[in-house]
Structure formats: structure tokens, C-alpha cells
Design a protein around this motif. Structure first.
Motif, PDB file in Angstrom:
ATOM      1  N   TYR A  53       0.809  -1.221   0.000  1.00  0.00           N
ATOM      2  CA  TYR A  53       0.000   0.000   0.000  1.00  0.00           C
ATOM      3  C   TYR A  53       0.848   1.279   0.000  1.00  0.00           C
ATOM      4  O   TYR A  53       0.539   2.228  -0.708  1.00  0.00           O
ATOM      5  CB  TYR A  53      -0.969  -0.005   1.187  1.00  0.00           C
ATOM      6  CG  TYR A  53      -1.967  -1.136   1.085  1.00  0.00           C
ATOM      7  CD1 TYR A  53      -2.876  -1.183   0.043  1.00  0.00           C
ATOM      8  CD2 TYR A  53      -1.984  -2.162   2.014  1.00  0.00           C
ATOM      9  CE1 TYR A  53      -3.778  -2.219  -0.070  1.00  0.00           C
ATOM     10  CE2 TYR A  53      -2.884  -3.200   1.917  1.00  0.00           C
ATOM     11  CZ  TYR A  53      -3.783  -3.227   0.868  1.00  0.00           C
ATOM     12  OH  TYR A  53      -4.664  -4.259   0.751  1.00  0.00           O
ATOM     13  N   VAL A  54       1.898   1.316   0.787  1.00  0.00           N
ATOM     14  CA  VAL A  54       2.765   2.511   0.797  1.00  0.00           C
ATOM     15  C   VAL A  54       3.582   2.557  -0.490  1.00  0.00           C
ATOM     16  O   VAL A  54       3.825   3.641  -1.042  1.00  0.00           O
ATOM     17  CB  VAL A  54       3.666   2.513   2.048  1.00  0.00           C
ATOM     18  CG1 VAL A  54       4.653   3.664   1.998  1.00  0.00           C
ATOM     19  CG2 VAL A  54       2.814   2.577   3.295  1.00  0.00           C
ATOM     20  N   GLN A  56       2.688   1.678  -3.439  1.00  0.00           N
ATOM     21  CA  GLN A  56       1.873   2.224  -4.527  1.00  0.00           C
ATOM     22  C   GLN A  56       1.837   3.751  -4.463  1.00  0.00           C
ATOM     23  O   GLN A  56       1.946   4.428  -5.487  1.00  0.00           O
ATOM     24  CB  GLN A  56       0.452   1.666  -4.448  1.00  0.00           C
ATOM     25  CG  GLN A  56       0.336   0.209  -4.805  1.00  0.00           C
ATOM     26  CD  GLN A  56      -1.080  -0.303  -4.603  1.00  0.00           C
ATOM     27  OE1 GLN A  56      -1.977   0.450  -4.243  1.00  0.00           O
ATOM     28  NE2 GLN A  56      -1.263  -1.595  -4.825  1.00  0.00           N
ATOM     29  N   SER A  57       1.691   4.286  -3.269  1.00  0.00           N
ATOM     30  CA  SER A  57       1.634   5.750  -3.124  1.00  0.00           C
ATOM     31  C   SER A  57       2.960   6.400  -3.506  1.00  0.00           C
ATOM     32  O   SER A  57       2.991   7.455  -4.156  1.00  0.00           O
ATOM     33  CB  SER A  57       1.290   6.117  -1.684  1.00  0.00           C
ATOM     34  OG  SER A  57       0.035   5.574  -1.342  1.00  0.00           O
ATOM     35  N   VAL A  60       3.301   6.384  -7.268  1.00  0.00           N
ATOM     36  CA  VAL A  60       2.489   7.431  -7.887  1.00  0.00           C
ATOM     37  C   VAL A  60       3.161   8.798  -7.725  1.00  0.00           C
ATOM     38  O   VAL A  60       3.178   9.608  -8.655  1.00  0.00           O
ATOM     39  CB  VAL A  60       1.056   7.425  -7.298  1.00  0.00           C
ATOM     40  CG1 VAL A  60       0.292   8.677  -7.709  1.00  0.00           C
ATOM     41  CG2 VAL A  60       0.319   6.185  -7.742  1.00  0.00           C
TER      42      VAL A  60
END
Length: 152
Positions: A53-54, A56-57, A60
Motif C-alpha cells: 500500500y505505501v 503504490q503511493s 504514484v
């Protein structure tokens, strides 16, 4: 009319180019490193929620920086292309006049050079007139007393 410096000496132009290249390089590094580490942990089945999850951020954010850097590079290229469309200042070429015997007829005769007269080194000293002394101050006589008391 103000004259602008050539683009090669323009500090904002070079600043835009350097910052754009740095932003694009930083975003590309961030994007590729995070996607590479995410690919490794996901294929090994050792991924944690933080990795997924981190990661992916962060990927981005790297993509956004890369895109901003590319836009800055395109802006730099557009400014360079537009700078070529500016009209060049007109430069007037003046050719020297050829010396001919006919041209010398119209020139006035040269005046002889006379040396200047020597200048006196000191000016005469003028003394100031004596200052008159001030008149003495006379004090007023005291007022006489009357029957009613002192004079007012």
C-alpha cells in the motif's frame, strides 16, 4: 526599448532546464526503485501491507515528479523555439569613406597649434574688512516708586 539578453545567457532559462531535468531524474529513480522492490516482494510472496500500500503511493508520487519534469523540459524547448522568432536588432553597417583628392578640397585648413599661457600658481590674498565692535548695552533706569506702591 529594452534589450533582452540572448537565451544562452538567460539565468531563468537555464534554471528551468536544470530543475526540470532534476525533477524528471528524481521522479524516474523513485518510480523505478519502488516498482522494482514491489515486484520483488510480490513475486516472492513475502510482501507486507506496508510494501504494497505505501509502495503504490510512493510510485504514484514518483510518476507525478517524472511527469512534471517532462513538462518542464517541454517548456524549456518551447521557450528556446520562441526565442528564435524574436526579431534581431538592426545593425547598421557603416563603410569608411575612401580618401580622394577631391574630398580634401572641402576640408578646412588646420589651425596652428598655440601653446597655452602659463597659469598663475597662487591668487592674490584679499584681507577681510575689520568688523565693527558692538555698541555697549545700556540698561534701563529703575522705575520710580509711587504712593500706591512699586511702579508696574
Amino acid at each position: 526599448m529594452s534589450t533582452r539578453p540572448p537565451l544562452a545567457r538567460s539565468i531563468p532559462f537555464w534554471g528551468l532546464l536544470i530543475v526540470s531535468l532534476g525533477t524528471a531524474a528524481g521522479g524516474a529513480y523513485l518510480l523505478t526503485s519502488k516498482l522494482g522492490s514491489m515486484t520483488t516482494v510480490l513475486t516472492d510472496n513475502t510482501a507486507t501491507p506496508v510494501d504494497v500500500y505505501v509502495g503504490q503511493s510512493v510510485a504514484v508520487a514518483g510518476a507525478v515528479l517524472l511527469g512534471a519534469g517532462i513538462v518542464g523540459i517541454f517548456l524549456t524547448l518551447a521557450v528556446a523555439a520562441l526565442a528564435t522568432l524574436r526579431p534581431e536588432p538592426a545593425v547598421e553597417v557603416v563603410e569608411p569613406v575612401a580618401a580622394t583628392p577631391e574630398a580634401d578640397e572641402f576640408l578646412p585648413a588646420a589651425a596652428p597649434v598655440v601653446p597655452a599661457a602659463p597659469v598663475a600658481e597662487t591668487a592674490p590674498v584679499v584681507e577681510a574688512a575689520p568688523v565693527a565692535e558692538a555698541a555697549p548695552v545700556v540698561e534701563a533706569a529703575p522705575a520710580a516708586e509711587t504712593e500706591d506702591g512699586p511702579a508696574r
